[in-house]
Design a protein around this motif. Structure first.
Motif, mmCIF file in Angstrom:
data_model
loop_
_atom_site.group_PDB
_atom_site.id
_atom_site.type_symbol
_atom_site.label_atom_id
_atom_site.label_comp_id
_atom_site.label_asym_id
_atom_site.label_seq_id
_atom_site.Cartn_x
_atom_site.Cartn_y
_atom_site.Cartn_z
ATOM 1 N N ALA A 15 -33.229 12.038 39.934
ATOM 2 C CA ALA A 15 -34.046 13.545 39.795
ATOM 3 C C ALA A 15 -35.639 13.105 39.028
ATOM 4 O O ALA A 15 -36.269 13.371 39.730
ATOM 5 C CB ALA A 15 -33.402 14.307 38.709
ATOM 6 N N VAL A 19 -39.100 13.091 41.760
ATOM 7 C CA VAL A 19 -39.917 13.371 40.980
ATOM 8 C C VAL A 19 -41.435 13.053 41.370
ATOM 9 O O VAL A 19 -42.543 13.461 41.617
ATOM 10 C CB VAL A 19 -39.850 14.542 40.062
ATOM 11 C CG1 VAL A 19 -41.212 15.395 39.362
ATOM 12 C CG2 VAL A 19 -38.659 15.891 40.241
ATOM 13 N N SER A 28 -44.389 16.717 35.416
ATOM 14 C CA SER A 28 -44.667 17.441 33.677
ATOM 15 C C SER A 28 -42.786 17.466 34.051
ATOM 16 O O SER A 28 -42.151 16.899 34.836
ATOM 17 C CB SER A 28 -44.468 18.944 34.000
ATOM 18 O OG SER A 28 -43.533 19.730 35.118
ATOM 19 N N THR A 29 -42.466 16.628 32.698
ATOM 20 C CA THR A 29 -40.921 16.735 32.410
ATOM 21 C C THR A 29 -40.315 17.896 32.660
ATOM 22 O O THR A 29 -39.013 18.160 32.791
ATOM 23 C CB THR A 29 -41.377 15.608 30.830
ATOM 24 O OG1 THR A 29 -41.588 16.505 30.502
ATOM 25 C CG2 THR A 29 -41.416 14.492 30.755
ATOM 26 N N ALA A 30 -40.938 19.022 32.912
ATOM 27 C CA ALA A 30 -40.398 20.545 32.886
ATOM 28 C C ALA A 30 -39.552 20.079 34.557
ATOM 29 O O ALA A 30 -38.313 20.108 34.348
ATOM 30 C CB ALA A 30 -41.522 21.861 32.684
ATOM 31 N N ARG A 31 -40.553 19.683 34.834
ATOM 32 C CA ARG A 31 -40.199 19.485 36.707
ATOM 33 C C ARG A 31 -39.265 19.157 36.951
ATOM 34 O O ARG A 31 -38.074 19.057 37.842
ATOM 35 C CB ARG A 31 -41.512 19.073 38.045
ATOM 36 C CG ARG A 31 -41.016 19.261 39.441
ATOM 37 C CD ARG A 31 -42.341 19.029 39.828
ATOM 38 N NE ARG A 31 -43.932 18.770 40.048
ATOM 39 C CZ ARG A 31 -44.049 20.342 40.493
ATOM 40 N NH1 ARG A 31 -42.840 20.589 41.972
ATOM 41 N NH2 ARG A 31 -45.004 20.803 41.149
ATOM 42 N N ALA A 33 -36.541 17.841 34.576
ATOM 43 C CA ALA A 33 -35.812 18.897 34.201
ATOM 44 C C ALA A 33 -35.100 19.839 35.033
ATOM 45 O O ALA A 33 -34.013 19.687 35.119
ATOM 46 C CB ALA A 33 -36.056 18.921 32.474
ATOM 47 N N ARG A 34 -35.582 20.593 35.527
ATOM 48 C CA ARG A 34 -35.344 21.047 36.908
ATOM 49 C C ARG A 34 -34.405 20.582 38.134
ATOM 50 O O ARG A 34 -33.728 21.267 37.824
ATOM 51 C CB ARG A 34 -36.319 21.744 37.261
ATOM 52 C CG ARG A 34 -36.898 23.369 36.103
ATOM 53 C CD ARG A 34 -38.038 24.429 37.071
ATOM 54 N NE ARG A 34 -39.094 23.484 37.531
ATOM 55 C CZ ARG A 34 -39.852 23.494 36.863
ATOM 56 N NH1 ARG A 34 -40.371 23.998 36.229
ATOM 57 N NH2 ARG A 34 -42.066 22.883 38.160
ATOM 58 N N GLU A 35 -35.435 19.614 38.432
ATOM 59 C CA GLU A 35 -35.086 19.306 39.577
ATOM 60 C C GLU A 35 -33.463 18.074 39.091
ATOM 61 O O GLU A 35 -32.558 18.194 39.777
ATOM 62 C CB GLU A 35 -35.361 17.739 39.647
ATOM 63 C CG GLU A 35 -34.747 16.788 40.885
ATOM 64 C CD GLU A 35 -35.109 17.634 42.128
ATOM 65 O OE1 GLU A 35 -34.122 17.168 42.762
ATOM 66 O OE2 GLU A 35 -35.726 18.837 42.592
ATOM 67 N N GLY A 37 -31.607 19.402 36.943
ATOM 68 C CA GLY A 37 -30.591 20.961 35.960
ATOM 69 C C GLY A 37 -30.516 20.806 34.987
ATOM 70 O O GLY A 37 -29.346 20.851 34.310
ATOM 71 N N SER A 39 -32.491 20.800 30.929
ATOM 72 C CA SER A 39 -33.042 21.866 29.710
ATOM 73 C C SER A 39 -34.726 20.416 29.789
ATOM 74 O O SER A 39 -33.677 19.385 29.658
ATOM 75 C CB SER A 39 -32.660 22.374 28.949
ATOM 76 O OG SER A 39 -32.701 20.975 27.736
ATOM 77 N N GLU A 40 -35.285 20.726 29.111
ATOM 78 C CA GLU A 40 -36.352 19.782 28.983
ATOM 79 C C GLU A 40 -35.708 19.476 27.266
ATOM 80 O O GLU A 40 -36.139 18.249 27.527
ATOM 81 C CB GLU A 40 -37.599 20.384 28.963
ATOM 82 C CG GLU A 40 -38.975 19.755 28.619
ATOM 83 C CD GLU A 40 -40.795 19.916 29.341
ATOM 84 O OE1 GLU A 40 -41.047 18.846 29.140
ATOM 85 O OE2 GLU A 40 -40.090 21.339 28.743
#
Length: 204
Positions: A15, A19, A28-31, A33-35, A37, A39-40
């Motif tokens: 992931a 990204v 961002s690491t949030a992006r 994490a979403r990719e 699946g 949590s950050e």
């Protein structure tokens, strides 16, 4: 010694590669994490920082050594052009993985540990040396007649690298990978490099 990668680690790294290669180091690491699946917070249980995650994601895990060993083992058997085309095909696939990551690393400013420790050669130089060693072996076996195998190896590896660079940076391809490989190998191994007794029956 670092612990072995788990399936979850690999999913995160895949992931992160997707990204970062698309959005750059500023993603961002949030992006990520979403990719992936997750949590950050879970992301940082596996990697201590964004820099560590980025470096791990951009590191190329390949089996190029097996490809080099296979090329050397093929000397003296089969068709020289076909042997070299197969090796070039594997090397092209390797470079298509490695070069985009190297470009991303260089542009990010993230400092990576030197990959060539203990006097090891940089990977591109190693690739060229292996191809040159293969050509020299075929010369010793009487299956090739050529000058400067090191320069021909440089042309082959350099041509493959340039093809990947143009494709990645400029979205430019002069032809399909298969057609380019054939043309490049023909340039490296013109008919004149084969002993006259061995030219009959070779493809035009």
């Amino acid at each position: 010694m670092s612990r072995p990668m788990t399936i979850r680690n690999e999913a995160i790294l895949e992931a992160a590669r997707k990204v970062f290669l698309r959005y750059g180091y500023q993603a961002s690491t949030a992006r990520v994490a979403r990719e992936a699946g997750v949590s950050e917070g879970s992301l940082f249980k596996h990697f201590r920082s964004k820099c560590e995650l980025f470096a791990a994601a951009m590191r190329a895990e390949t089996r190029i050594q097996e490809c080099e060993d296979h090329l050397m083992a093929s000397a003296g058997a089969g068709d020289v052009r076909e042997n070299l085309e197969q090796a070039a095909r594997r090397l092209l696939k390797h470079l298509q993985t490695v070069i985009p990551r190297v470009i991303m690393l260089r542009s990010s400013g993230v400092t990576m540990p030197r990959p060539c420790r203990g006097g090891a050669r940089p990977p591109p130089v190693q690739h060229m040396r292996v191809v040159a060693a293969y050509l020299r072996k075929e010369i010793r076996l009487g299956r090739l007649v050529m000058d400067s195998p090191a320069m021909r190896a440089h042309v082959l590896v350099g041509g493959l690298s340039h093809y990947v660079m143009c494709d990645h940076l400029f979205h430019y391809r002069p032809g399909s990978p298969a057609a380019y490989l054939r043309t490049l190998v023909e340039a490296v191994l013109p008919d004149s490099v084969f002993p006259s007794a061995d030219r009959k029956g070779r493809r035009a």
